[in-house]
Scaffold this motif. Structure first.
Motif, PDB file in Angstrom:
ATOM      1  N   LEU A   1       0.884  -1.205   0.069  1.00 38.37           N
ATOM      2  CA  LEU A   1      -0.009  -0.053  -0.115  1.00 38.37           C
ATOM      3  C   LEU A   1       0.675   1.454   0.205  1.00 38.37           C
ATOM      4  N   VAL A   2       2.034   1.292   0.304  1.00 41.94           N
ATOM      5  CA  VAL A   2       2.880   2.366   0.167  1.00 41.94           C
ATOM      6  C   VAL A   2       3.058   3.090  -0.943  1.00 41.94           C
ATOM      7  N   GLY A   3       2.716   4.588  -1.053  1.00 44.27           N
ATOM      8  CA  GLY A   3       2.507   5.095  -2.280  1.00 44.27           C
ATOM      9  C   GLY A   3       1.343   4.990  -3.234  1.00 44.27           C
ATOM     10  N   LYS A   4       0.396   4.325  -2.608  1.00 45.69           N
ATOM     11  CA  LYS A   4      -0.711   4.227  -3.417  1.00 45.69           C
ATOM     12  C   LYS A   4      -1.824   4.739  -2.634  1.00 45.69           C
TER      13      LYS A   4
ATOM     14  N   PRO B   1       4.653   5.162   4.484  1.00 42.92           N
ATOM     15  CA  PRO B   1       5.214   4.210   5.674  1.00 42.92           C
ATOM     16  C   PRO B   1       4.947   4.842   7.027  1.00 42.92           C
ATOM     17  N   ASP B   2       4.657   3.928   8.021  1.00 45.30           N
ATOM     18  CA  ASP B   2       4.266   4.334   9.471  1.00 45.30           C
ATOM     19  C   ASP B   2       3.041   4.863   9.451  1.00 45.30           C
ATOM     20  N   ASP B   3       2.095   5.100   8.495  1.00 52.27           N
ATOM     21  CA  ASP B   3       0.674   5.327   8.820  1.00 52.27           C
ATOM     22  C   ASP B   3      -0.143   4.147   9.409  1.00 52.27           C
ATOM     23  N   ILE B   4      -0.727   4.779  10.317  1.00 52.87           N
ATOM     24  CA  ILE B   4      -1.740   3.898  11.280  1.00 52.87           C
ATOM     25  C   ILE B   4      -3.192   4.236  10.606  1.00 52.87           C
ATOM     26  N   LEU B   5      -3.647   3.128  10.258  1.00 50.87           N
ATOM     27  CA  LEU B   5      -5.154   3.009   9.846  1.00 50.87           C
ATOM     28  C   LEU B   5      -5.991   2.813  10.823  1.00 50.87           C
ATOM     29  N   ILE B   6      -7.090   3.595  11.102  1.00 49.46           N
ATOM     30  CA  ILE B   6      -8.050   2.907  11.990  1.00 49.46           C
ATOM     31  C   ILE B   6      -9.403   2.438  10.892  1.00 49.46           C
TER      32      ILE B   6
END
Length: 595
Positions: free
Chosen positions: A228-231, A267-272
């Motif tokens: 998912l990085v960059g998407k 990178p390092d995004d946290i998704l709820i």
């Protein structure tokens, strides 16, 4: 004879379709009008005369003025003033019923209920009792209060116009008050005394506990090796075909609530996210994200999925909502309205699973995540009403002069009507237009305030009522009823007419009932050579007495979901209230309006 058969056939078919409910009432009415034209019962030139009828014009104007009163805070001040210094739940409930009835006498029934509904739910939560104890009495109070003035409910306006068609002046603004006020006071008294015993106790819960969505919330982390990085975020649904809703992103300790579908993940995004266990497992497997925790292992604070700019609100769908009968996928809630659908509750049972495929119904409660700046537009476009007070200011630009100006303008239009300077349709159109000219309402708000499905229904059915009268159909029905007059007293005859009207009102809309029963009332008066007033007034009062089913009026339908009521719950309180209305109303009508 041919024309009578056509008219009666159309009426029967309309009643069947109204009761069935699968085709919306405005289109059923319009279809009936088209058949009347094609059959030659009414001419093409007269076909759409109903849309210029004074009752239609007045109903539209009242809706606009009601919107102005709400926007400027006039109604909020009234509710707040009458609701002060009350700690007893019984006293507060009685006050809420009185407020609802009072407001309903001067504005749209649904609008009056909508203003009090969040307050009632808050009271139920604070005093720890089921909302079912108060919501049905509030809906009935709105119907009772509408009986008090000419503009309180469309049946009053329709019946008033029938009086003019008889060659008399229309009923005055407060001519309905003696009977309407009496039955309203006694009706509220009955509900206060017996409501708690008669209303089935449904185990509904407070709004805060209605949606236990925490069990379906998870935290995932986008690691550097994730696909998912960059998407863009939309790839979760479009590329990987997963039914997952991203409610929030935490990036560098900053929240991005309700992120857009084109938000690029880093990178390092946290998704709820909200997801079922299988979808969550597929997401981890296909995209190589890291599961940080779920509700069961990690407490996810509700504050993570709402902010100052994004609200988490509960709304109830009206029966004229454009999304009723459609799914979230069909309506494109996210793309078209910037809404995340989090959960749906139907008759007290909530669901968060496969929401995109759920077909919405009137009375459904939706938990949505939406921008606070467009909440008002969302309520209007979705045809829904907010259920819970969230501290969200929908009208941030309220000012004192607008409040006083709008209240004064409304009072002035009432004075113009009651003193006979102008008829009600002229006085209220003047007030509605002035609200736009003085920038209280925008042109868009003017048009959004009008309930167009109701206008279409009324404008289409009024020619049907005229056809019932012109073809002699109303005389035929009146002759059947007159056979009972030889053995019934005038009071019992009025009572019989009221019972027939009430029966019809509980199966179809109150306005349609008034349109169909008005000509019959006139025919009875003409045949017996008496004043039409008691017969017309009995139809007017009875047409608003849709207390025994949820389908008779939108107010009943609106409280069905939040109250957790079943279809058969309404008659428990509605039947005693109906009996009271007939027993008190019939003699009262003859006392105020003698034959």
């Amino acid at each position: 004879m041919y024309e009578q058969i056509v008219v009666f056939s159309i009426i029967v078919l309309i009643l069947i379709f109204f009761i069935d409910g699968r085709i919306r009432y405005d289109f059923v009415s319009l279809g009936g009008l088209v058949v009347l034209i094609f059959s030659g019962v009414i001419s093409p030139e007269d076909a759409f005369s109903g849309f210029s009828h004074p009752a239609i014009i007045t109903v539209a104007a009242v809706l606009v003025i009601s919107s102005g009163l709400v926007k400027t805070g006039v109604i909020d001040h009234i509710v707040a003033a009458l609701n002060k210094k009350s700690r007893s739940s019984s006293v507060i409930m009685t006050k809420l019923m009185m407020i609802t009835a009072l407001l309903s006498g001067f504005m749209n029934n649904i609008g009056a209920l909508a203003l009090v509904l969040p307050v009632a739910i808050k009271v139920a939560r604070e005093h720890k009792f089921s909302p079912s104890r108060i919501l049905m009495p509030l809906a009935f109070s709105a119907l009772l209060g509408g009986m008090m003035t000419e503009i309180g409910t469309p049946p009053n306006l329709i019946i008033s116009s029938y009086r003019k068609g008889y060659g008399l002046e229309p009923f005055g603004f407060f001519d309905f008050a003696p009977v309407g006020l009496t039955v309203t006071i006694l009706g509220i008294g009955l509900m206060v005394l017996l409501g708690g015993k008669l209303i089935p106790k449904r185990k509904t819960v407070g709004v805060d506990q209605l949606f236990n969505i925490g069990d379906y919330l998870s935290e995932i982390q986008v690691v550097e090796s994730s696909k998912l990085v960059g998407k863009p975020m939309m790839d979760i649904n479009k590329v990987y075909k997963l039914d997952i809703v991203v409610l929030s992103i935490i990036r560098n300790d900053q929240k991005i609530v309700a992120p857009g579908p084109r938000e690029i993940l880093v990178p390092d995004d946290i998704l709820i996210i909200k997801a079922l266990s299988q979808d969550l497992a597929d997401l981890i497997d296909k995209t190589r994200v890291l599961l940080k925790g779920t509700k069961k292992s990690l407490v996810i604070d509700e504050s993570l999925i709402k902010s100052r700019d994004t609200a988490l609100v509960e709304v109830v769908l009206r029966d004229d909502s454009p999304i009723v009968g459609r799914t979230a996928l069909e309506t494109k809630l996210r793309n078209r309205y910037s809404i995340n659908l989090v959960a749906v509750s139907r008759k007290g049972v909530y669901s968060v699973e496969r929401l995109k495929s759920i077909s919405f119904r009137a009375g459904d409660i939706l938990l949505i995540q939406a921008p606070t700046s467009i909440l008002k537009d969302i309520y209007s476009k979705l045809g829904c009403l907010p259920l819970a007070e969230r501290g969200v200011e929908i009208y941030p630009d309220r000012s004192k002069w607008k409040l006083y100006f709008t209240a004064g303008l409304f009072a002035f239009s009432v004075v113009l009507t009651t003193t006979g300077v102008f008829p009600v349709q002229v006085s209220f159109v003047f007030a509605a237009t002035a609200l736009v000219l003085f920038r209280i309402l925008t042109p868009r708000e003017f048009y959004d305030a009008i309930e167009w499905p109701s206008i279409i229904m009324l404008g289409s059915l009024i020619p049907l009522g005229g056809a019932l009268q012109s073809t002699g159909g109303s005389d035929s029905i009146a002759n059947i009823l007159l056979k009972a007059s030889s053995v019934l007293s005038p009071t019992l005859m009025i009572g019989l007419l009221m019972i027939l009207t009430i029966t019809l009102a509980n199966l179809i809309s109150t306005s349609a009932t008034a349109i169909l029963m008005g000509p019959i009332a006139l025919s009875i008066a003409i045949a017996t050579e008496v004043s039409p007033d008691p017969y017309l007034m009995s139809v007017s009062v009875a047409a608003s007495a849709a207390f025994m089913t949820p389908i008779g009026h939108q107010t009943n339908m609106l409280v069905m979901g939040p109250g957790g009521y079943k279809f058969t719950d309404y008659w428990h309180l509605g039947l005693p209230l109906t009996i009271l209305l007939v027993m008190v109303g019939a003699p009262m009508i003859l006392f105020v309006w003698p034959l």
